[in-house]
Design a protein around this motif. Structure first.
Motif, short mmCIF file in Angstrom:
data_model
loop_
_atom_site.label_atom_id
_atom_site.label_comp_id
_atom_site.label_asym_id
_atom_site.label_seq_id
_atom_site.Cartn_x
_atom_site.Cartn_y
_atom_site.Cartn_z
N GLN A 173 17.73 16.87 91.61
CA GLN A 173 18.15 16.80 90.22
C GLN A 173 17.05 16.19 89.35
O GLN A 173 16.39 15.23 89.76
N GLY A 174 16.86 16.75 88.17
CA GLY A 174 15.96 16.14 87.19
C GLY A 174 14.65 16.87 86.99
O GLY A 174 14.18 17.01 85.86
N LEU A 175 14.04 17.34 88.07
CA LEU A 175 12.72 17.96 87.95
C LEU A 175 12.77 19.23 87.10
O LEU A 175 11.85 19.50 86.33
N SER A 176 13.83 20.00 87.25
CA SER A 176 13.96 21.22 86.47
C SER A 176 13.94 20.93 84.97
O SER A 176 13.28 21.63 84.19
N GLY A 177 14.67 19.89 84.58
CA GLY A 177 14.69 19.51 83.16
C GLY A 177 13.31 19.11 82.67
O GLY A 177 12.92 19.42 81.53
N CYS A 178 12.56 18.42 83.51
CA CYS A 178 11.20 18.03 83.14
C CYS A 178 10.32 19.26 82.94
O CYS A 178 9.54 19.32 81.98
N LEU A 179 10.45 20.25 83.84
CA LEU A 179 9.65 21.47 83.71
C LEU A 179 9.98 22.20 82.42
O LEU A 179 9.09 22.79 81.77
#
Length: 623
Positions: free
Chosen positions: A177-183
């Motif tokens: 969770q989270g990395l996708s939002g950062c990308l």
């Protein structure tokens, strides 16, 4: 900096990327959610198959790891398509779901320059132009010169059966969770994909008398060119073939509204060439049945993988479907089928080195690039690890051509044509598949592996010696008549040939259908010292028997390579190139092709556009 290279994710792409970087001297960190799940095979634990088996051979020829691990102790191994030409023959192994990852983990953990850390990467450290590290779930900032994302099917993943949807990764692991939002914050285009895995059945509850046994194969069968210990047929486990029944199809059709694939629950696009069973029933409505395979997951376990039967149905419907199959009327389901949705980066945002074009120091590999399959992931991981390391060293990336590897075909397809569904390698994707054979992967790629530093001098010399001896044997065959007349005549008669009253060159005989090198060599004392292993014999025979076809395809590849030599300048604004159609301008700007050859393969760019592009750039002195 903390590390030279950080790899995010410990799947098949991640372990290849991390090991390649470490072997090339990079201080490497592999971030994984669970060390004991590295190189896991959450779906069918098999390696190889159509085109994929050749990819594993290519990985090995370049100095990668997958072939070594797959050869360690396969449950079953066989060469597929042996009744067809060499361009489609490939190796497939059923590996142990526990043994394969355990062995790969032992290799990874023993790799110098490589640190493995259990953590979840939540964000990247970046500025407008460059990525320079990661932030973990503990808030720890770890810097690097290059970062490779290999999150597989874990990024924002959800598990789906019927209308039951919950966050989770494969095999009961948590999602990332989270990395996708950062990308997304970084301006990258993220899209949703899905895949699935079928039920697992308790072996003791299956009536195998209603199934057709599918044995493995004896012989010196291996993915790695370094393997010397082979698994004999007596030590292999069988698989079995069954088919769906009319009742199976009726249950599926009567309950399509309950399937997550058809009731709107699933939004991601699934793999066209590995669909759920209900998708096959709908798409191929005229087919009275569909084949399924029963395959063991463990050497000493009781779990049978029901290949071809993944589904988005709820559990109660799955149970009815399974019990409608021949031999599975009383089957005990150990693990339910499920579909999994996850986030990926649209592949047109990568260049041919697998670097994200928008950011220096950021690479991707595996399913985050839009692929499916362990072998595709491993091939991309190896190339990302190589090219991230070469970028750090200030060296040119290794870009494999379409006529020298399936890995090159895959990368070119992804970064040139993109993918709206999980990309799967097949032999039909390669226009030069007679050049991209199982037997010659080392001939095509070992020099690359040696040049970049992943193949040792000792292994490279052994490779050179192998092909020198093959060339010498062919030369003797071409120049020498077969002298042991009684023996060769008996062999010719046994194979249906009657011309025993004349002399024959060894090469002329070997070109004949049904005749093999070892039998002919046994009739020629000049070849007594040219004793080869099975792999070398296959290579020699293929080279001789298909020489005309190979030369024809090689000539075509060389002609088309002229377009690859026409390099396009960097930073061209194709919207301003007069004469190009609007669609061609848009596609060229999106892909940013490296060469005229790559431009010609872009969907929406036709031959007239290519001609206009060449003429215009030449007039401006840019080509």
């Amino acid at each position: 900096m903390d590390f030279d290279v950080i790899v995010v994710g410990g799947g098949h792409a991640g372990v290849e990327a991390a090991c390649a970087a470490a072997h090339l001297g990079m201080r490497t960190l592999l971030c994984t959610l669970n060390i004991h799940m590295m190189a896991n095979t959450p779906c069918n634990p098999h390696i190889g198959g159509s085109a994929k088996g050749i990819v594993v051979r290519e990985i090995d020829a370049l100095g990668g790891m997958m072939g070594i691990a797959a050869d360690h102790h396969p449950l079953q191994i066989k060469m597929l398509n042996t009744g067809k030409g060499p361009g489609v023959q490939c190796l497939r192994a059923q590996v142990d779901k526990k043994g394969y990852p355990a062995y790969m983990q032992s290799l990874v953990l023993a790799t110098p320059n490589l640190t493995v850390k259990e953590c979840q990467v939540k964000r990247l450290l970046y500025d407008e132009k460059k990525v320079f590290g990661v932030v973990t779930d503990k808030g720890e900032e770890i810097t690097s010169k290059a970062t490779i994302i290999t999150t597989g099917t874990y990024m924002e993943s959800t598990i789906i059966s019927g209308e039951d949807v919950h966050p989770g990764g494969p095999d009961g692991e948590p999602s990332s969770q989270g990395l996708s939002g950062c990308l997304k914050e970084m301006g990258l285009d993220i899209f949703r994909l899905k895949t699935g895995t079928p039920p697992r059945i308790k072996k003791e509850s299956i009536d195998f008398s209603k199934a057709e046994i599918q044995p493995g194969q004896d012989g010196e069968l291996a993915f790695s060119f370094t393997t010397t210990k082979f698994t004999p047929l007596k030590d292999q486990l069988p698989c079995w073939l069954i088919y769906t029944s009319p009742e199976t199809l009726k249950i599926i059709r009567d309950n399509l509204d309950k399937s997550a694939i058809f009731n709107g629950v699933i939004k991601g696009v699934g793999p066209r060439y590995c669909p759920a069973i209900e998708s096959k029933v709908v798409r191929f409505a005229d087919k009275p049945r569909h084949q399924l395979f029963l395959e063991p997951e463990f050497e000493f376990g009781d779990s049978i993988y029901l290949q071809g039967f993944s589904t988005g149905m709820p559990h109660e419907i799955q149970e009815k479907m399974v019990h409608s199959l021949p031999g599975l009327e009383h089957a005990e389901i150990l693990k339910w089928s499920y579909e999994i949705e996850y986030d990926a980066i649209r592949p047109l945002q990568f260049d041919a080195s697998l670097r994200v074009k928008k950011y220096e120091g950021l690479y991707g590999a595996g399913q985050i690039c839009g692929t499916s399959g362990y072998e595709e992931a491993a091939g991309l991981g190896l190339m990302a690890g190589i090219n991230a390391s070469r970028w750090i060293k200030g060296l040119e990336p290794l870009i494999l051509r379409r006529d020298e590897s399936y890995i090159g075909v895959m990368i070119d397809d992804l970064v040139t044509k993109g993918a709206d569904e999980p990309y799967r390698l097949m032999s039909s994707r390669a226009e030069y598949r007679l050049l991209l054979r199982h037997d010659n992967a080392d001939l095509r790629l070992t020099k690359h592996g040696h040049d970049i530093g992943l193949i040792s001098d000792e292994r490279y010399q052994a490779f050179l010696n192998k092909y020198q001896k093959i060339a010498e044997a062919i030369d003797i065959l071409a120049k020498t008549n077969v002298s042991r007349k009684d023996k060769i005549n008996a062999y010719l008669l046994s194979k249906g040939y009657s011309d025993t009253d004349e002399g024959h060159k060894g090469l002329d005989l070997l070109k004949r259908p049904g005749l093999d090198y070892r039998e002919i060599a046994a009739c020629m004392p000049e070849l007594d010292s040219y004793v080869f292993d099975d792999a070398s014999v296959l290579c020699l025979e293929t080279k001789v028997k298909y020489e005309g076809y190979i030369q024809k395809e090689l000539h075509e590849a060389q002609e088309n390579a002229k377009l690859e030599d026409l390099k396009l300048p960097v930073g061209v604004d194709y919207s301003k190139v007069e004469g190009l159609r609007l669609e061609a301008r848009q596609k060229l700007n999106a892909v940013e092709p490296r060469t005229i050859g790559q431009a010609s393969r872009i969907s929406g760019v036709n031959p007239a556009d290519v001609s206009i592009l060449i003429l215009t750039l030449r007039k401006k002195g840019l080509l």
